[in-house]
Design an enzyme around this catalytic site. Structure first.
Site, PDB file in Angstrom:
ATOM      1  N   ASP A  98      43.133  44.748  30.212  1.00 15.20           N
ATOM      2  CA  ASP A  98      41.904  45.778  31.595  1.00 15.20           C
ATOM      3  C   ASP A  98      40.803  46.276  30.883  1.00 15.20           C
ATOM      4  O   ASP A  98      40.970  46.195  30.040  1.00 15.20           O
ATOM      5  CB  ASP A  98      42.925  46.818  32.179  1.00 15.20           C
ATOM      6  CG  ASP A  98      44.283  46.575  32.546  1.00 15.20           C
ATOM      7  OD1 ASP A  98      44.568  45.290  33.095  1.00 15.20           O
ATOM      8  OD2 ASP A  98      45.316  46.341  32.605  1.00 15.20           O
ATOM      9  N   ASP A 130      44.124  42.481  38.315  1.00 14.54           N
ATOM     10  CA  ASP A 130      44.590  43.128  39.089  1.00 14.54           C
ATOM     11  C   ASP A 130      44.030  43.520  40.803  1.00 14.54           C
ATOM     12  O   ASP A 130      44.851  43.704  41.785  1.00 14.54           O
ATOM     13  CB  ASP A 130      44.936  44.636  38.046  1.00 14.54           C
ATOM     14  CG  ASP A 130      44.940  45.021  37.267  1.00 14.54           C
ATOM     15  OD1 ASP A 130      46.292  44.030  37.216  1.00 14.54           O
ATOM     16  OD2 ASP A 130      44.763  45.317  36.736  1.00 14.54           O
TER      17      ASP A 130
END
Length: 162
Positions: free
Chosen positions: A116, A135
């Site tokens: 991330d 995501d």
């Protein structure tokens, strides 16, 4: 189903290319933070070994459980879309969800965690969390599958009304 496959492939490639560029080429894994357009867009390295926001993160067993769950969801969505094909917009949504889920599965296989790096803040609110392209695609795909109407053709529409 061709739409689902193409959207999933493009989503997967964009996700993996963005992670490779930011993590390896820009060396975010070493620098840990790069301010792109503060506070609106920053890169913050976060290795997520759990589900959203790192919840239920754990060891190697958790990794394999999350990989299995993601692959199970992909299989379920593909079977559902094949069995009861929705309209074109929902097929795109399904492709987004599948491509994003597979992007995060590849991260777990390669790194043991999901990479991330996107961090966005605005208007005096400081967001401590990071996310990635996969995501975004998973979220948009799931919302699309819930909100976008399915296609009901003559025979199916008649049976549902009975």
């Amino acid at each position: 189903m061709r739409t689902v496959a193409w959207v999933a492939l493009v989503t997967f490639l964009i996700d993996q290319a963005s992670k490779w560029l930011v993590v390896h080429v820009m060396e975010l894994d070493r620098k840990l933070a790069i301010d792109v357009w503060p506070p609106f867009l920053n890169f913050r390295m976060a290795w997520n070994n759990g589900i959203n926001f790192g919840l239920f993160g754990g060891g190697d067993n958790t990794r394999w459980v999350l990989i299995s769950v993601a692959l199970g969801i992909v299989l379920f969505v593909l079977l559902w879309l094949r069995r009861d094909p929705p309209g074109p917009a929902a097929l795109v949504a399904g492709g987004l969800l599948v491509g994003g889920a597979l992007g995060n599965v590849v991260d777990r296989l390669l790194y043991g965690a999901v990479a991330d790096f996107l961090n966005m803040s605005c208007c005096g609110l400081d967001n401590p969390f990071a996310f990635n392209v996969a995501d975004i695609a998973i979220f948009a795909g799931a919302v699309g599958l819930v909100l976008l109407p399915g296609r009901q053709t003559g025979a199916k529409a008649g049976k549902k009304g009975s």
